[in-house]
Each structure stands twice: as C-alpha cells, then as structure tokens.
Design a protein around this motif. Structure first.
Motif, PDB file in Angstrom:
ATOM      1  N   GLY A  87     -10.646   2.776  -5.117  1.00 39.45           N
ATOM      2  CA  GLY A  87      -9.197   2.687  -5.041  1.00 39.45           C
ATOM      3  C   GLY A  87      -8.786   1.321  -4.538  1.00 39.45           C
ATOM      4  O   GLY A  87      -9.546   0.638  -3.847  1.00 39.45           O
ATOM      5  N   LYS A  88      -7.579   0.952  -4.896  1.00 37.28           N
ATOM      6  CA  LYS A  88      -7.096  -0.379  -4.551  1.00 37.28           C
ATOM      7  C   LYS A  88      -5.618  -0.298  -4.224  1.00 37.28           C
ATOM      8  O   LYS A  88      -4.892   0.532  -4.772  1.00 37.28           O
ATOM      9  N   GLU A  89      -5.187  -1.178  -3.321  1.00 35.56           N
ATOM     10  CA  GLU A  89      -3.768  -1.257  -2.996  1.00 35.56           C
ATOM     11  C   GLU A  89      -3.344  -2.713  -2.922  1.00 35.56           C
ATOM     12  O   GLU A  89      -4.172  -3.617  -2.775  1.00 35.56           O
ATOM     13  N   ALA A  90      -2.042  -2.914  -3.028  1.00 32.10           N
ATOM     14  CA  ALA A  90      -1.474  -4.260  -2.972  1.00 32.10           C
ATOM     15  C   ALA A  90      -1.841  -4.927  -1.653  1.00 32.10           C
ATOM     16  O   ALA A  90      -1.919  -4.277  -0.606  1.00 32.10           O
ATOM     17  N   ILE A  91      -2.055  -6.205  -1.699  1.00 36.12           N
ATOM     18  CA  ILE A  91      -2.424  -6.964  -0.495  1.00 36.12           C
ATOM     19  C   ILE A  91      -1.350  -6.830   0.585  1.00 36.12           C
ATOM     20  O   ILE A  91      -1.648  -6.855   1.775  1.00 36.12           O
TER      21      ILE A  91
END
Length: 162
Positions: free
Chosen positions: A150-154
C-alpha cells in the motif's frame, strides 16, 4: 518475486493495509482476459481471514479468465482528494497479488456470510440468513493473498511525523 516499492517512504504499514482492505467496499480485480488482454473489473468484496472474497455468476468473462490463469491482482482506493492548488491528489491505496480459486464447503459458507454481513447494514439476522440460503446461482471466489502493499501521498506521511 514481487517488486519492492520505489518510494518506500510512502509505503503503508501492514496494519494500515489490512485496515484499508477491511474498510473499503469495492475494488478492482485484474486478470488476464480474452486474447491475453488485461481484464479489470470493479466488484464488491470482503477481506476475511487474510483473504479476499467476492461473489460471481457461475460463468462469464471473469470466471473464464480465472480458470485460464488464477494469478490476479486486486486494488482498492481508500482516499483520493484533489488538491487543485498543488495540481495533484492526496491518495491512499492498497494492491494485493495472489491466486484465485472457487471456494467450497464451510469456507464458501463462511465467506458468503461475511459478504452478506458487510453489505447488509442493519438488516435482521433472519433476512441475512434467507439471502445466503436462497442464493444458488452465485459462487464465491477466494484470492489467496501472496503479497500486499500500500502507498499514500507523501503529504500524509509528513503529517504523521508532526
């Protein structure tokens, strides 16, 4: 076997990935379709016992694709807010990779119950049971998850630090 995330600072912790999979109500199943074209289809699902389950008709494009090649990916988007002054979005998403299969027996029943519970809101237990018992035209597909990321905005990463 699976690629590591290029922007590893933005990778979600496993607890966050699982929470998103449990919270979201729809995702996109991607498989290899006719003539080896990618086939991606949005669907409702439940994340239950570390697997992804969804219901399906007994035949069709999705079932043909799964029989041809059980390797699939499944993604959900938890957050996607446009930030116009930055010309971007603040996002959070998860993608799982695994092998799909048709469930049977107690696993099918438990997964079906989990699906009905997730999407039945405040419906009485009797109504939920009737839905499960009365549905004979559907099958339940499991995705045995082999890898989940999973990834999220910086910007979300930076906000957590403060």
């Amino acid at each position: 076997m699976f690629r590591k995330m290029r922007r590893c600072k933005q990778e979600l912790l496993i607890e966050e990935r699982v929470a998103i999979m449990e919270r979201c109500t729809n995702g996109v199943l991607a498989c290899i379709g006719d003539e080896n074209y990618p086939y991606a289809v949005p669907l409702s699902y439940v994340y239950f016992k570390d697997r992804i389950y969804f219901h399906s008709a007994k035949e069709g494009h999705k079932i043909d694709a799964i029989h041809k090649n059980p390797k699939v990916s499944f993604c959900v988007i938890d957050e996607d807010s446009i930030v116009s002054e930055e010309f971007t979005t603040y996002f959070r998403s998860v993608i799982a990779f695994g092998k799909s299969r048709i469930t049977e027996g107690i696993e099918k029943l438990e997964a079906f119950e989990a699906l009905v519970k997730k999407y039945s809101g405040n419906q009485p237990k009797e109504a939920r049971h009737k839905e499960i018992v009365g549905c004979t035209n559907a099958i339940i597909i499991a995705i045995d998850v082999e890898y989940i990321t999973g990834k999220e905005a910086i910007e979300y990463v930076n906000a957590k630090k403060h």
